[in-house]
Design an enzyme around this catalytic site. Structure first.
Site, PDB file in Angstrom:
ATOM      1  N   ARG A 296       6.632   4.870  -4.992  1.00 10.68           N
ATOM      2  CA  ARG A 296       6.064   3.686  -4.347  1.00 10.68           C
ATOM      3  C   ARG A 296       5.855   4.014  -2.874  1.00 10.68           C
ATOM      4  O   ARG A 296       6.241   5.077  -2.391  1.00 10.68           O
ATOM      5  CB  ARG A 296       6.926   2.417  -4.561  1.00 10.68           C
ATOM      6  CG  ARG A 296       8.411   2.554  -4.716  1.00 10.68           C
ATOM      7  CD  ARG A 296       9.168   2.995  -3.503  1.00 10.68           C
ATOM      8  NE  ARG A 296       8.828   2.206  -2.342  1.00 10.68           N
ATOM      9  CZ  ARG A 296       8.887   2.615  -1.110  1.00 10.68           C
ATOM     10  NH1 ARG A 296       9.305   3.848  -0.837  1.00 10.68           N
ATOM     11  NH2 ARG A 296       8.539   1.854  -0.097  1.00 10.68           N
ATOM     12  N   GLY A 297       5.261   3.038  -2.166  1.00 11.19           N
ATOM     13  CA  GLY A 297       4.859   3.313  -0.786  1.00 11.19           C
ATOM     14  C   GLY A 297       3.415   3.802  -0.832  1.00 11.19           C
ATOM     15  O   GLY A 297       3.085   4.709  -1.624  1.00 11.19           O
ATOM     16  N   ALA A 298       2.569   3.184   0.004  1.00  9.44           N
ATOM     17  CA  ALA A 298       1.128   3.406  -0.128  1.00  9.44           C
ATOM     18  C   ALA A 298       0.714   4.884  -0.143  1.00  9.44           C
ATOM     19  O   ALA A 298       0.038   5.330  -1.082  1.00  9.44           O
ATOM     20  CB  ALA A 298       0.400   2.624   0.974  1.00  9.44           C
TER      21      ALA A 298
ATOM     22  N   ARG B 131      -1.408  -0.742  -9.635  1.00  9.17           N
ATOM     23  CA  ARG B 131      -0.986  -1.686  -8.589  1.00  9.17           C
ATOM     24  C   ARG B 131      -2.215  -2.038  -7.735  1.00  9.17           C
ATOM     25  O   ARG B 131      -3.006  -1.153  -7.406  1.00  9.17           O
ATOM     26  CB  ARG B 131       0.111  -1.088  -7.696  1.00  9.17           C
ATOM     27  CG  ARG B 131       1.450  -0.906  -8.419  1.00  9.17           C
ATOM     28  CD  ARG B 131       2.560  -0.548  -7.442  1.00  9.17           C
ATOM     29  NE  ARG B 131       3.084  -1.707  -6.746  1.00  9.17           N
ATOM     30  CZ  ARG B 131       3.965  -1.629  -5.743  1.00  9.17           C
ATOM     31  NH1 ARG B 131       4.377  -0.449  -5.307  1.00  9.17           N
ATOM     32  NH2 ARG B 131       4.414  -2.721  -5.155  1.00  9.17           N
TER      33      ARG B 131
ATOM     34  N   GLN C 192      14.135  -2.128  -0.969  1.00  5.55           N
ATOM     35  CA  GLN C 192      13.690  -0.813  -0.475  1.00  5.55           C
ATOM     36  C   GLN C 192      14.378  -0.442   0.839  1.00  5.55           C
ATOM     37  O   GLN C 192      14.597   0.736   1.119  1.00  5.55           O
ATOM     38  CB  GLN C 192      12.167  -0.802  -0.271  1.00  5.55           C
ATOM     39  CG  GLN C 192      11.355  -0.803  -1.557  1.00  5.55           C
ATOM     40  CD  GLN C 192      10.991  -2.198  -2.007  1.00  5.55           C
ATOM     41  OE1 GLN C 192      11.698  -3.158  -1.725  1.00  5.55           O
ATOM     42  NE2 GLN C 192       9.900  -2.332  -2.729  1.00  5.55           N
TER      43      GLN C 192
ATOM     44  N   ASP D 242       0.248  -1.509   3.579  1.00  5.29           N
ATOM     45  CA  ASP D 242      -0.394  -1.128   2.315  1.00  5.29           C
ATOM     46  C   ASP D 242      -1.904  -1.242   2.375  1.00  5.29           C
ATOM     47  O   ASP D 242      -2.616  -0.592   1.610  1.00  5.29           O
ATOM     48  CB  ASP D 242       0.144  -1.993   1.173  1.00  5.29           C
ATOM     49  CG  ASP D 242       1.539  -1.534   0.805  1.00  5.29           C
ATOM     50  OD1 ASP D 242       2.487  -1.884   1.535  1.00  5.29           O
ATOM     51  OD2 ASP D 242       1.666  -0.774  -0.170  1.00  5.29           O
TER      52      ASP D 242
ATOM     53  N   ASN E  64       1.683  -5.803   4.137  1.00  6.47           N
ATOM     54  CA  ASN E  64       2.850  -4.920   3.945  1.00  6.47           C
ATOM     55  C   ASN E  64       3.855  -5.693   3.105  1.00  6.47           C
ATOM     56  O   ASN E  64       3.633  -6.849   2.722  1.00  6.47           O
ATOM     57  CB  ASN E  64       3.435  -4.502   5.303  1.00  6.47           C
ATOM     58  CG  ASN E  64       4.474  -3.405   5.158  1.00  6.47           C
ATOM     59  OD1 ASN E  64       4.253  -2.417   4.465  1.00  6.47           O
ATOM     60  ND2 ASN E  64       5.632  -3.561   5.774  1.00  6.47           N
ATOM     61  N   LYS E  65       4.971  -5.065   2.822  1.00  4.96           N
ATOM     62  CA  LYS E  65       6.000  -5.651   1.956  1.00  4.96           C
ATOM     63  C   LYS E  65       6.283  -7.102   2.323  1.00  4.96           C
ATOM     64  O   LYS E  65       6.351  -7.447   3.509  1.00  4.96           O
ATOM     65  CB  LYS E  65       7.272  -4.796   2.092  1.00  4.96           C
ATOM     66  CG  LYS E  65       8.461  -5.240   1.296  1.00  4.96           C
ATOM     67  CD  LYS E  65       8.197  -5.470  -0.162  1.00  4.96           C
ATOM     68  CE  LYS E  65       7.558  -4.283  -0.847  1.00  4.96           C
ATOM     69  NZ  LYS E  65       7.015  -4.647  -2.197  1.00  4.96           N
TER      70      LYS E  65
HETATM   71  O1  MRU Z   1       6.267  -2.197  -3.124  1.00  7.77           O
HETATM   72  P1  MRU Z   1       6.396  -0.939  -2.301  1.00  7.77           P
HETATM   73  O2  MRU Z   1       7.786  -0.438  -2.222  1.00  7.77           O
HETATM   74  O3  MRU Z   1       5.411   0.112  -2.747  1.00  7.77           O
HETATM   75  O4  MRU Z   1       5.961  -1.398  -0.837  1.00  7.77           O
HETATM   76  C1  MRU Z   1       5.908  -0.411   0.158  1.00  7.77           C
HETATM   77  C2  MRU Z   1       5.583  -0.950   1.491  1.00  7.77           C
HETATM   78  O5  MRU Z   1       5.362  -2.118   1.677  1.00  7.77           O
HETATM   79  C3  MRU Z   1       5.465   0.060   2.598  1.00  7.77           C
HETATM   80  O6  MRU Z   1       5.839  -0.486   3.824  1.00  7.77           O
HETATM   81  C4  MRU Z   1       4.008   0.539   2.683  1.00  7.77           C
HETATM   82  O7  MRU Z   1       3.541   0.962   1.435  1.00  7.77           O
HETATM   83  C5  MRU Z   1       3.827   1.631   3.673  1.00  7.77           C
HETATM   84  S1  MRU Z   1       4.549   3.147   3.179  1.00  7.77           S
HETATM   85  C6  MRU Z   1       4.243   4.284   4.394  1.00  7.77           C
END
Ligand code: MRU
Length: 366
Positions: free
Chosen positions: A56-58, A99, A215, A256, A266-267
């Site tokens: 996970r994470g963009a 996603r 996270q 994201d 973002n999250k």
């Molecule tokens: O749902 P996730 O864990 O994929 O969400 C991740 C985030 O919100 C991060 O902050 C974002 O993807 C940036 S990662 C460099």
């Protein structure tokens, strides 16, 4: 090798399996207790790993999709380009449904698609190698992008560094090594600080726990403490108190998808942190590789927000359900921070501020 480099060597979020037949990831659902690597061979395994946040994470999702397409392309049996491309496109369209919010997924899939189409004159055998190379390039570029973001963030940290105590940094979710190919985005300034000779104790990073999937607690505190950085975890609803107490000098978060006007998804919970930061006068920076900026999306209102299973809120971490049976739970995975709340957007090309559409253009981003 420094301790941090040794850590990065051990914890590689996404890579190609040694035999090239699978995407190899750390299963992040098991962290911090268990560090286990798994191989993703099929498109179904890749889809499930992205959907379930094993990866996970963009940016990490983008790298996984790129390697995934190379691995899947290698499995294609075709003698003509048209037949090859038909099967390739079916895999791409399938992974794209995993996603919806992180634009890096679509960005990486489109880049692999372009690479495939631009090399239609090659034999399928040659094309497969070109696609592996392109995925490797996407991963390498991500490392370089994070370093640039980190250097800009480090300059900001140097300016804001207080006398007589470590700089207090807040972050939300995980935009760290576990969300990218190496240095993270929001964590890159911290890792660049270590490289520049700061001690881990010169920074005190407050990680929002990040409900509901934790996270911050499970991932960010894991990687930062392993890197020797002073780390504290707090529940999301404690962020206000830390800011009021003057403990936070700067906030770095990831994103994201950034809309053309600078609104940033973002999250879930990030926008609340930004509102608090404005109230308490704490600088709030969004760290955004250019692959996360979506110029086709004019404002945050058009960013699709992923809704997830309500059980993640009511059941997932508990022995028994923590809301009465039959009560629904609201569970959006992301929210959008209004561009007016953002002090600056740190891209690999430079710092964007003020009118973001103009600032992105000035940085040569489009
Ligand atoms: O749902 P996730 O864990 O994929 O969400 C991740 C985030 O919100 C991060 O902050 C974002 O993807 C940036 S990662 C460099």
């Amino acid at each position: 090798m420094s301790d941090v480099e040794e850590f990065f060597d051990r914890v590689i979020t996404v890579k190609l399996a040694e035999d090239g037949q699978a995407v190899n990831i750390i299963d992040q659902t098991l962290l911090p207790g268990t560090v286990k690597r798994i191989n993703l061979h099929t498109k179904e395994e890749m889809w499930e790993a992205i959907k379930k946040l094993r990866v996970r994470g963009a940016p990490a999702i983008g790298v996984t999709a790129a390697y995934g397409m190379a691995v899947l392309a290698n499995q294609i049996e075709a003698t003509t380009f048209d037949d090859f491309y038909r099967q390739f496109k079916a895999c791409k369209d399938y992974l794209a449904t995993s996603r919806p919010t992180a634009v890096n997924l679509f960005w990486a899939l489109d880049r692999m698609d372009r690479c495939c189409q631009e090399n239609s004159d090659l034999t399928p055998y040659q094309l497969k190698q070109v696609l592996y190379d392109e995925a490797g390039l996407i991963r390498e570029e991500d490392v370089a992008i994070s370093r640039n973001i980190g250097q800009i963030g480090l300059k900001i940290m140097e300016k804001l560094r207080p006398e007589g105590r470590p700089i207090g940094i807040m972050t939300h979710c995980n935009a760290g090594t576990l969300a990218t190919a190496k240095y993270g985005t929001a964590t890159a300034p911290m890792y660049m600080a270590l490289e520049a000779g700061w001690a881990g104790a010169d920074m005190h990073v407050y990680c929002d726990e990040t409900r509901p999937l934790l996270q911050g607690a499970r991932l960010t505190s894991f990687e930062l403490s392993n890197a020797g950085i002073t780390t504290t975890v707090q529940c999301d609803n404690m962020a206000s108190m830390l800011m009021k107490q003057g403990k936070i000098d700067v906030i770095f978060v990831g994103c994201d998808r950034v809309a053309a006007n600078g609104d940033a998804a973002n999250k879930i919970g990030t926008s609340g942190v930004a509102i608090l930061a404005k109230h308490y006068g704490v600088p709030f920076y969004v760290c955004a590789p250019s692959s996360t900026i979506d110029f086709a999306t004019p404002t945050g209102d058009q960013i699709p927000i992923e809704m997830r299973d309500p059980d993640e809120v009511t059941e997932m971490w508990y022995k028994e359900r923590m809301a009465p049976e039959g009560v629904d739970a609201f569970n959006p995975a992301f929210d959008v921070t209004d561009h007016e709340l953002i002090t600056g957007i740190i891209t690999e090309k430079g710092l964007a501020q003020g009118n973001y559409a103009k600032a992105f253009k000035k940085l040569g981003l489009k």
